[in-house]
Design an enzyme around this catalytic site. Structure first.
Site, PDB file in Angstrom:
ATOM      1  N   ASP A   5       0.854  -1.186   0.000  1.00 36.65           N
ATOM      2  CA  ASP A   5       0.000   0.000   0.000  1.00 36.65           C
ATOM      3  C   ASP A   5       0.892   1.239   0.000  1.00 36.65           C
ATOM      4  OD1 ASP A   5      -2.473   1.304  -0.041  1.00 36.65           O
ATOM      5  OD2 ASP A   5      -2.520   1.478   2.125  1.00 36.65           O
ATOM      6  N   ASP A  17       1.912   6.125   5.738  1.00 35.94           N
ATOM      7  CA  ASP A  17       0.553   6.660   5.826  1.00 35.94           C
ATOM      8  C   ASP A  17       0.328   7.193   7.231  1.00 35.94           C
ATOM      9  OD1 ASP A  17       0.175   5.827   3.257  1.00 35.94           O
ATOM     10  OD2 ASP A  17      -1.504   4.485   3.675  1.00 35.94           O
ATOM     11  N   ARG A  59       1.437  10.712  -5.045  1.00 34.45           N
ATOM     12  CA  ARG A  59       1.274  10.847  -3.594  1.00 34.45           C
ATOM     13  C   ARG A  59       2.605  11.078  -2.880  1.00 34.45           C
ATOM     14  NH1 ARG A  59      -3.521   6.795  -1.437  1.00 34.45           N
ATOM     15  NH2 ARG A  59      -5.140   7.501  -2.906  1.00 34.45           N
TER      16      ARG A  59
END
Length: 477
Positions: A244, A248, A300
């Site tokens: 992923d 995060d 991102r």
């Protein structure tokens, strides 16, 4: 009947007023650890950079001390790397943080824990000497590594508060299930670790403290997952190839600095914020400084939902879609970065407002100041009354952009080629683009030659004999 109906109407009105009041309070929510003046934190970083650069230039001009050649102008590295005896006071690192995560104490003041066992076979009753045994303890610990290690996690590694993971002096790779989970905790420093090839795991019981273990659902496969946590500093790590995100930070996390890292070979690099509707993330404050966003990254870097994000003095070596994206009205403060656009003429824009019409994002505060835009890169700024809002933040010109190579020259894991061992040795140098390309099937294992292996074993044996005479069996100093 009419009286009863009137009472219902009054109660309903009062309920709506209470909900409205609660909503207003929620919108003005201040998270624990949230700085009241984020612009001042941004200003302080530029001040520290300029002080370090000026000091380096003055010492080079006067040639007072040849040992000052280690100064780079990077205020984090200059704080500790120029001390030849840094290994004798490792915990000084905790005083070198900058930005929103500068108050992360990690394991400062706690005992040293030496990881001697790279295995991760039992996630409910981890063995003393393993990394998992260390990170679940309730006391502050400064965790170091006896030798080069590849730690293949069987499940996500759940930290407790007040821990420092210090990989200096060894070549440490963390891969596998999870990988690192920081959930509802504070004061974490992760320094000088390779983190890569992390995949989804879970649906099992995992211990998170000496007194608690519980069922964990399936993890996302992030390199580092920050969930409802604060005072976090991630420095000089190399991250790539995860399922992923590489990093995060969601669910009200704040007080975070991500500095001096090397990112490569990944699609969705960094997510900051849970969702556009999750209001507590409005208090999220993150500093992203002196990182190198390297080879084979798509998007991102970061992708922001709400919050205040300071992106300062980073190198962006191309991207495939965009570099910085956002939704939910985040504040983006971009200073002194170098953005090099890809060859694709449709991907030259640094910024991307994700699934948001222009009439909605035109008031968002996104600002570029002193950035270097190369190969056709362009930054779309926005925000009404922007000059007034950022007056303090930009009172010191981000002139350090011209020295960006110098500031980021050691991004990533330090000394990764030297394979020096033990807590009492140093190591120089950052990483090149290809050094972190472990390959799709790579496990990141260290592969020393025969002489290095023999030397490592002898050093480990001598240190173990010494430690056994002065420490308890779990290797706590």
């Amino acid at each position: 009947m009419e009286h009863r109906r009137a009472c219902i109407v009054v109660l309903h009105t009062l309920l709506l007023l209470r909900i409205a009041d609660a909503t207003m309070e929620f919108k003005n929510l201040t998270l624990p650890g949230q700085h009241p003046s984020p612009e001042l934190v941004s200003q302080d970083i530029q001040r520290r950079v300029n002080v370090s650069i000026t000091r380096r230039e003055m010492l080079a001009y006067t040639n007072i001390d040849s040992s000052t050649s280690c100064l780079t102008g990077n205020p984090i590295d200059d704080c500790w790397r120029c001390d030849p005896n840094w290994h004798l006071n490792r915990q000084r690192l905790a005083d070198c943080g900058i930005g929103f995560g500068q108050y992360a104490a990690g394991g400062k003041g706690g005992r040293y824990y030496i990881v001697t066992d790279s295995s991760d076979h039992d996630v409910i009753n981890p063995r003393p000497g393993t990394l998992r045994y260390a990170v679940i303890q309730t006391e502050p610990l400064w965790i170091i590594f006896l030798t080069n290690m590849h730690i293949q996690l069987s499940q996500e590694l759940i930290f407790n508060s007040f821990k420092t993971l210090d990989g200096r002096g060894a070549n440490v790779h963390i891969t596998g299930g999870g990988c690192i989970t920081l959930q509802y905790i504070t004061n974490i420093i992760i320094h000088n670790i390779h983190i890569h090839h992390c995949y989804q795991s879970g649906n099992t019981m995992i211990r998170s403290s000496p007194t608690h273990f519980g069922y964990r659902t399936r993890s996302d496969g992030d390199g580092i997952s920050i969930f409802g946590s604060r005072d976090i500093w991630i420095d000089h790590c190399s991250l790539s190839h995860c399922k992923d995100g590489l990093i995060d930070a969601v669910m009200g996390s704040t007080g975070i600095t991500i500095s001096n890292n090397f990112f490569s070979h990944h699609d969705e690099v960094m997510l900051l914020g849970h969702s556009d509707e999750y209001l507590p993330d409005s208090g999220m404050q993150v500093t992203i400084a002196f990182n190198h966003f390297g080879k084979s990254l798509v998007q991102r870097m970061p992708r922001c939902r709400r919050g205040y994000i300071h992106v300062v003095n980073n190198v962006y070596s191309r991207w495939e879609m965009y570099a910085i994206g956002g939704s939910g009205n985040p504040t983006i403060n971009s200073q002194g970065n170098r953005y090099t656009a890809p060859a694709n003429r449709n991907a030259k824009e640094v910024t991307k407002r994700v699934e948001t019409a222009q009439e909605h994002w035109k008031g968002w505060n996104w600002r570029s100041e002193g950035d270097i835009l190369m190969n056709g890169a362009f930054f779309v700024a926005s925000g009404e009354g922007l000059e007034l809002k950022y007056e303090k933040a930009y009172s010191i010109e981000p002139k350090s952009a011209a020295l960006i190579d110098q500031l980021t020259m050691n991004a990533g894991v330090l000394g990764s080629r030297s394979n020096k061992l033990g807590k009492w040795t140093g190591g120089d140098g950052g990483v090149e683009d290809d050094e972190n390309d472990y390959g799709e099937d790579s496990d990141g294992s260290s592969k020393p030659n025969t002489m290095n292996l023999i030397s490592s074993l002898l050093i480990a044996l001598l240190w173990f004999m010494f430690m056994c005479s002065s420490c308890d069996p779990v290797m706590l100093l």
